[in-house]
Scaffold this motif. Structure first.
Motif, PDB file in Angstrom:
ATOM      1  N   LYS A   1       6.141   2.794  60.611  1.00  0.00           N
ATOM      2  CA  LYS A   1       5.282   3.390  59.581  1.00  0.00           C
ATOM      3  C   LYS A   1       5.102   2.487  58.357  1.00  0.00           C
ATOM      4  CE  LYS A   1       6.311   8.168  60.874  1.00  0.00           C
ATOM      5  NZ  LYS A   1       6.731   9.510  60.398  1.00  0.00           N
ATOM      6  N   ASP A   2       5.464   1.234  58.480  1.00  0.00           N
ATOM      7  CA  ASP A   2       5.412   0.321  57.340  1.00  0.00           C
ATOM      8  C   ASP A   2       4.002  -0.230  57.147  1.00  0.00           C
ATOM      9  OD1 ASP A   2       5.696  -1.626  55.427  1.00  0.00           O
ATOM     10  OD2 ASP A   2       7.463  -2.552  56.336  1.00  0.00           O
ATOM     11  N   SER A   3       3.311   0.262  56.149  1.00  0.00           N
ATOM     12  CA  SER A   3       1.946  -0.186  55.866  1.00  0.00           C
ATOM     13  C   SER A   3       1.874  -1.092  54.640  1.00  0.00           C
ATOM     14  CB  SER A   3       1.028   1.019  55.633  1.00  0.00           C
ATOM     15  OG  SER A   3       1.447   1.761  54.498  1.00  0.00           O
ATOM     16  N   ILE A   4       3.028  -1.553  54.123  1.00  0.00           N
ATOM     17  CA  ILE A   4       3.016  -2.328  52.878  1.00  0.00           C
ATOM     18  C   ILE A   4       3.680  -3.704  52.981  1.00  0.00           C
ATOM     19  CG2 ILE A   4       2.906  -0.257  51.431  1.00  0.00           C
ATOM     20  CD1 ILE A   4       5.884  -0.568  50.896  1.00  0.00           C
ATOM     21  N   THR A   5       4.460  -3.946  54.027  1.00  0.00           N
ATOM     22  CA  THR A   5       5.166  -5.225  54.132  1.00  0.00           C
ATOM     23  C   THR A   5       4.295  -6.258  54.828  1.00  0.00           C
ATOM     24  OG1 THR A   5       7.293  -4.064  54.261  1.00  0.00           O
ATOM     25  CG2 THR A   5       7.244  -6.373  54.969  1.00  0.00           C
ATOM     26  N   ALA A   6       4.109  -7.406  54.166  1.00  0.00           N
ATOM     27  CA  ALA A   6       3.281  -8.469  54.717  1.00  0.00           C
ATOM     28  C   ALA A   6       4.074  -9.330  55.699  1.00  0.00           C
ATOM     29  CB  ALA A   6       2.735  -9.341  53.584  1.00  0.00           C
ATOM     30  N   GLY A   7       3.359 -10.023  56.567  1.00  0.00           N
ATOM     31  CA  GLY A   7       3.978 -11.040  57.395  1.00  0.00           C
ATOM     32  C   GLY A   7       4.178 -10.667  58.851  1.00  0.00           C
ATOM     33  N   TYR A   8       4.468 -11.696  59.641  1.00  0.00           N
ATOM     34  CA  TYR A   8       4.642 -11.576  61.084  1.00  0.00           C
ATOM     35  C   TYR A   8       5.741 -10.597  61.463  1.00  0.00           C
ATOM     36  CZ  TYR A   8       5.992 -13.068  65.808  1.00  0.00           C
ATOM     37  OH  TYR A   8       6.313 -13.097  67.129  1.00  0.00           O
ATOM     38  N   GLY A   9       6.764 -10.478  60.632  1.00  0.00           N
ATOM     39  CA  GLY A   9       7.858  -9.553  60.921  1.00  0.00           C
ATOM     40  C   GLY A   9       7.420  -8.108  60.996  1.00  0.00           C
ATOM     41  N   ASN A  10       6.227  -7.820  60.514  1.00  0.00           N
ATOM     42  CA  ASN A  10       5.699  -6.447  60.550  1.00  0.00           C
ATOM     43  C   ASN A  10       4.543  -6.331  61.537  1.00  0.00           C
ATOM     44  OD1 ASN A  10       5.848  -3.781  59.739  1.00  0.00           O
ATOM     45  ND2 ASN A  10       4.491  -4.045  57.986  1.00  0.00           N
ATOM     46  N   GLN A  11       4.618  -7.062  62.633  1.00  0.00           N
ATOM     47  CA  GLN A  11       3.522  -7.098  63.605  1.00  0.00           C
ATOM     48  C   GLN A  11       3.375  -5.818  64.416  1.00  0.00           C
ATOM     49  OE1 GLN A  11       4.097  -9.470  67.243  1.00  0.00           O
ATOM     50  NE2 GLN A  11       6.199  -9.883  66.592  1.00  0.00           N
ATOM     51  N   TYR A  12       4.348  -4.931  64.374  1.00  0.00           N
ATOM     52  CA  TYR A  12       4.289  -3.714  65.198  1.00  0.00           C
ATOM     53  C   TYR A  12       3.859  -2.479  64.419  1.00  0.00           C
ATOM     54  CZ  TYR A  12       6.897  -6.587  68.502  1.00  0.00           C
ATOM     55  OH  TYR A  12       7.282  -7.594  69.350  1.00  0.00           O
ATOM     56  N   ALA A  13       3.441  -2.636  63.180  1.00  0.00           N
ATOM     57  CA  ALA A  13       3.102  -1.480  62.352  1.00  0.00           C
ATOM     58  C   ALA A  13       1.597  -1.294  62.228  1.00  0.00           C
ATOM     59  CB  ALA A  13       3.714  -1.618  60.962  1.00  0.00           C
ATOM     60  N   ALA A  14       1.176  -0.026  62.143  1.00  0.00           N
ATOM     61  CA  ALA A  14      -0.230   0.313  61.926  1.00  0.00           C
ATOM     62  C   ALA A  14      -0.518   0.374  60.434  1.00  0.00           C
ATOM     63  CB  ALA A  14      -0.566   1.652  62.579  1.00  0.00           C
TER      64      ALA A  14
END
Length: 335
Positions: A84-97
């Motif tokens: 549910k992370d819609s605010i963290t930038a970068g490749y580490g957050n590739q699985y979030a909508a």
């Protein structure tokens, strides 16, 4: 809040919606199968990336393919997630909508990484059926990259906001091993002369697939205005939920020849007798031999419909007439 994106879809061929169930009878009732991925088990705030080497996952009448590379511990195709992370930038957050959850606040959704494409195959009763559509949103990694820019990708619009940037999803429809049609959907579009109209899709947004006709599988690919020496700079991700198909569940008892069409064969102008529909509102459509809709019109209390067929290629066609009471169809030949 969801949005209809009819204005953002650019079709390669004429708008259409319904495929014929057969050439001698027409389905007059439909069942819908929705792939919402809630059948897939995930712990809270996690994802599945294909590392079990199963090759993909199924929900409803859809199988979404996954390719996992054990040497690089990487994947492409489709994964699924409930992050549910819609605010963290970068490749580490590739699985979030970017929407912050699945459609309508639901848990699971599919994540596509197109390298170069992601494949969805229809299964069960939906194989060869007409698609309804699905909800899509940007992936958080891609969305923030376009909004703010990063070490690899530019900020869409540039410093002035005037750069005509875009990020586009191409959906190709396959039926019997052949590409039948395709549509383009802009996940971000900064090509407007009025910068206030520029957008990056964040809410879950409906994509109508009915114009594509009968389908066995779909191929999804991404392109962008931001490219470098190694290809596209914009992260090649998007998210998908509530993929919906339609298939027939009932056969009309009214068979071919219930519509008077003349001349048949036709070389230029075709006439359709509508006298039996006096006082009724009807929907008249024309389909080709594989069921793709080529023409549609709504008519009210008309005695006759006339259509110029000069621009149509020679071959077999079907006229379908739908009213509140019946679905009728008639085969005719252009020569």
């Amino acid at each position: 809040m969801t949005k209809q994106i009819t204005n953002f879809i650019k079709k390669h061929q004429i708008i259409g919606a319904i495929a014929l169930a057969s050439f001698f009878c027409f389905n007059n009732s439909k069942a819908q199968v929705v792939s919402n991925f809630e059948n897939l088990t995930l712990a809270t705030d996690t994802f599945w990336d294909g590392s079990d080497l199963s090759g993909g996952f199924a929900s409803g009448d859809a199988f979404l393919k996954n390719n996992y590379n054990t040497s690089w511990f990487s994947w492409d195709g489709f994964a699924y997630s409930n992050k549910k992370d819609s605010i963290t930038a970068g490749y580490g957050n590739q699985y979030a909508a970017f929407a912050g959850s699945g459609y309508n606040g639901n848990g699971n959704y599919a994540v596509a990484y197109c390298a170069p494409n992601s494949i969805l195959k229809l299964t069960g009763n939906s194989t060869g059926s007409v698609l309804s559509g699905f909800y899509l949103t940007n992936n958080t990694y891609a969305g923030i990259s376009m909004r703010d820019g990063d070490a690899f990708s530019k900020k869409f619009g540039g410093a002035s906001g005037d750069d005509p940037d875009w990020f586009k999803l191409k959906i190709e429809n396959y039926h019997l091993g052949v590409i039948v049609d395709s549509i383009n959907v802009y996940l971000a579009d900064y090509q407007f002369s009025d910068n206030s109209l520029d957008y990056i899709i964040k809410d879950w947004t409906w994509v109508d697939l009915t114009s594509l006709g009968a389908s066995d599988s779909l191929s999804f690919s991404l392109s962008s205005s931001d490219n470098g020496m190694f290809g596209m700079n914009t992260p090649a991700y998007f998210c998908l939920d509530n993929f919906s198909t339609n298939f027939g569940t009932g056969i009309s008892t009214i068979v071919e020849n219930e519509i008077k069409v003349y001349p048949n064969p036709v070389s230029d102008i075709i006439h359709v007798d509508l006298s039996k529909f006096a006082g009724e509102k009807i929907k008249l459509s024309i389909h080709d031999i594989i069921g793709k809709q080529l023409f549609i019109s709504e008519l009210l209390d008309e005695n006759e419909f006339i259509l110029d067929m000069n621009s149509y290629e020679n071959g077999v066609y079907f006229i379908n007439i739908e009213s509140k009471k019946v679905n009728l169809h008639q085969k005719f030949v252009k020569q």
